[in-house]
Scaffold this motif. Sequence first.
Motif, PDB file in Angstrom:
ATOM      1  N   PRO A   1      56.993  25.996 -58.754  1.00  0.00           N
ATOM      2  CA  PRO A   1      57.554  24.673 -59.023  1.00  0.00           C
ATOM      3  C   PRO A   1      59.036  24.682 -58.675  1.00  0.00           C
ATOM      4  CG  PRO A   1      57.060  25.830 -61.070  1.00  0.00           C
ATOM      5  CD  PRO A   1      56.511  26.653 -59.969  1.00  0.00           C
TER       6      PRO A   1
ATOM      7  N   PHE B   1      62.858  22.339 -58.286  1.00  0.00           N
ATOM      8  CA  PHE B   1      63.650  21.236 -58.817  1.00  0.00           C
ATOM      9  C   PHE B   1      64.561  20.647 -57.740  1.00  0.00           C
ATOM     10  CE2 PHE B   1      62.902  21.700 -63.401  1.00  0.00           C
ATOM     11  CZ  PHE B   1      62.389  22.980 -63.471  1.00  0.00           C
TER      12      PHE B   1
ATOM     13  N   GLN C   1      61.311  17.368 -60.361  1.00  0.00           N
ATOM     14  CA  GLN C   1      60.647  18.673 -60.227  1.00  0.00           C
ATOM     15  C   GLN C   1      59.224  18.445 -59.766  1.00  0.00           C
ATOM     16  OE1 GLN C   1      58.651  20.022 -63.516  1.00  0.00           O
ATOM     17  NE2 GLN C   1      57.631  21.412 -62.109  1.00  0.00           N
TER      18      GLN C   1
ATOM     19  N   TYR D   1      67.100  15.506 -63.247  1.00  0.00           N
ATOM     20  CA  TYR D   1      66.466  16.383 -62.266  1.00  0.00           C
ATOM     21  C   TYR D   1      65.024  15.958 -62.030  1.00  0.00           C
ATOM     22  CZ  TYR D   1      70.244  19.784 -63.120  1.00  0.00           C
ATOM     23  OH  TYR D   1      71.461  20.425 -63.234  1.00  0.00           O
TER      24      TYR D   1
ATOM     25  N   LEU E   1      62.084  16.603 -70.966  1.00  0.00           N
ATOM     26  CA  LEU E   1      61.114  15.939 -70.094  1.00  0.00           C
ATOM     27  C   LEU E   1      61.076  14.449 -70.407  1.00  0.00           C
ATOM     28  CD1 LEU E   1      58.776  16.195 -67.996  1.00  0.00           C
ATOM     29  CD2 LEU E   1      57.235  16.512 -69.959  1.00  0.00           C
TER      30      LEU E   1
ATOM     31  N   ASN F   1      57.862  15.268 -61.770  1.00  0.00           N
ATOM     32  CA  ASN F   1      58.345  15.135 -63.143  1.00  0.00           C
ATOM     33  C   ASN F   1      59.852  14.929 -63.145  1.00  0.00           C
ATOM     34  OD1 ASN F   1      55.609  16.105 -64.007  1.00  0.00           O
ATOM     35  ND2 ASN F   1      56.361  17.998 -63.083  1.00  0.00           N
TER      36      ASN F   1
ATOM     37  N   TYR G   1      56.309  12.483 -66.562  1.00  0.00           N
ATOM     38  CA  TYR G   1      55.458  13.443 -65.876  1.00  0.00           C
ATOM     39  C   TYR G   1      54.438  12.694 -65.028  1.00  0.00           C
ATOM     40  CZ  TYR G   1      52.169  12.475 -69.671  1.00  0.00           C
ATOM     41  OH  TYR G   1      51.326  11.844 -70.569  1.00  0.00           O
TER      42      TYR G   1
ATOM     43  N   GLN H   1      56.841  10.446 -71.232  1.00  0.00           N
ATOM     44  CA  GLN H   1      56.627  11.461 -72.260  1.00  0.00           C
ATOM     45  C   GLN H   1      56.783  10.823 -73.636  1.00  0.00           C
ATOM     46  OE1 GLN H   1      55.410  14.299 -72.429  1.00  0.00           O
ATOM     47  NE2 GLN H   1      56.380  15.603 -73.962  1.00  0.00           N
TER      48      GLN H   1
ATOM     49  N   ILE I   1      73.072  21.386 -73.157  1.00  0.00           N
ATOM     50  CA  ILE I   1      71.808  21.253 -73.874  1.00  0.00           C
ATOM     51  C   ILE I   1      70.654  21.460 -72.905  1.00  0.00           C
ATOM     52  CG2 ILE I   1      70.355  19.668 -75.229  1.00  0.00           C
ATOM     53  CD1 ILE I   1      72.906  18.384 -76.241  1.00  0.00           C
ATOM     54  N   ALA I   2      69.534  21.962 -73.426  1.00  0.00           N
ATOM     55  CA  ALA I   2      68.362  22.164 -72.588  1.00  0.00           C
ATOM     56  C   ALA I   2      67.847  20.847 -72.025  1.00  0.00           C
ATOM     57  CB  ALA I   2      67.248  22.831 -73.399  1.00  0.00           C
ATOM     58  N   PRO I   3      67.285  20.881 -70.825  1.00  0.00           N
ATOM     59  CA  PRO I   3      66.678  19.666 -70.272  1.00  0.00           C
ATOM     60  C   PRO I   3      65.574  19.119 -71.176  1.00  0.00           C
ATOM     61  CG  PRO I   3      66.963  21.316 -68.559  1.00  0.00           C
ATOM     62  CD  PRO I   3      67.253  21.990 -69.864  1.00  0.00           C
TER      63      PRO I   3
ATOM     64  N   GLN J   1      69.271  16.103 -68.642  1.00  0.00           N
ATOM     65  CA  GLN J   1      70.023  17.198 -69.253  1.00  0.00           C
ATOM     66  C   GLN J   1      71.428  16.726 -69.597  1.00  0.00           C
ATOM     67  OE1 GLN J   1      70.865  20.823 -66.968  1.00  0.00           O
ATOM     68  NE2 GLN J   1      70.706  22.022 -68.855  1.00  0.00           N
TER      69      GLN J   1
ATOM     70  N   TYR K   1      63.481  15.062 -65.602  1.00  0.00           N
ATOM     71  CA  TYR K   1      64.135  15.612 -66.786  1.00  0.00           C
ATOM     72  C   TYR K   1      65.540  15.047 -66.909  1.00  0.00           C
ATOM     73  CZ  TYR K   1      60.441  19.075 -66.292  1.00  0.00           C
ATOM     74  OH  TYR K   1      59.218  19.694 -66.169  1.00  0.00           O
TER      75      TYR K   1
END
Lengths: 115, 107
Positions: free
Chosen positions: B96, B98, B89, B87, B46, B34, B49, B55, B42-44, B38, B36
Amino acid sequence: QVQLQESGPGLVKPSETLSLTCTVSGASIRSFYWAWIRQPPGKGLEWIGYIYYSGLTNNNPSLKSRVTISLDTSKNQFSLKLSSVTAADTAVYYCVTGPYYFANWGQGTLVSVSP
Amino acid sequence: DIQMTQSPPSLSASVGDRVTITCRAGQSISTYLNWYQQKSGIAPKLLIYAASSLQSGVPSRFSGSGSGTDFTLTISNLQPEDFATYYCQQSYSSPPTFGGGTKVDIK
């Protein structure tokens, strides 16, 4: 749309227990696996563990037995407890939908470990 | 744990460029990979996948490929909002893990 919001103290003393709660909206806590991920300042991402509403949990062995993840179906929340914290546990903590890839994230909360 | 190695750690590119980021797994992970994005503070988010599935809501200029141990994320026609850290993962086995991230900045 699932929304997650972390809450909890931003400062924890060494050797104490870090406690965070994630409030879920837009979905039932019974609908997904729920997980925690952390990111030390300026560093990469580390998976902490997950929980399913059945009570099934799985934690990162790197954190040994310091991690407890639980959920409260009545409040649509799940929680993280990390015991015996050190400065190495300083990080932004994210709650996410899981278990093994992460489509929905909270905004994250910075927890600093300092005397 | 399965180690994930990304390259390069950083790159500089211009708007409109085609950018490729590589991720290598320490063992075969089939297509359990997967990606991501970022942005600072701020939050990563997706993006991709299962190695190549986009996504929902992610622009089609993002694409992923690979299987086994070698994977790539390609951004065609780089846009100003794409400058970020990416990133990879693996979701093949627990825990899991990264990659270390690839920072894409403006040339």
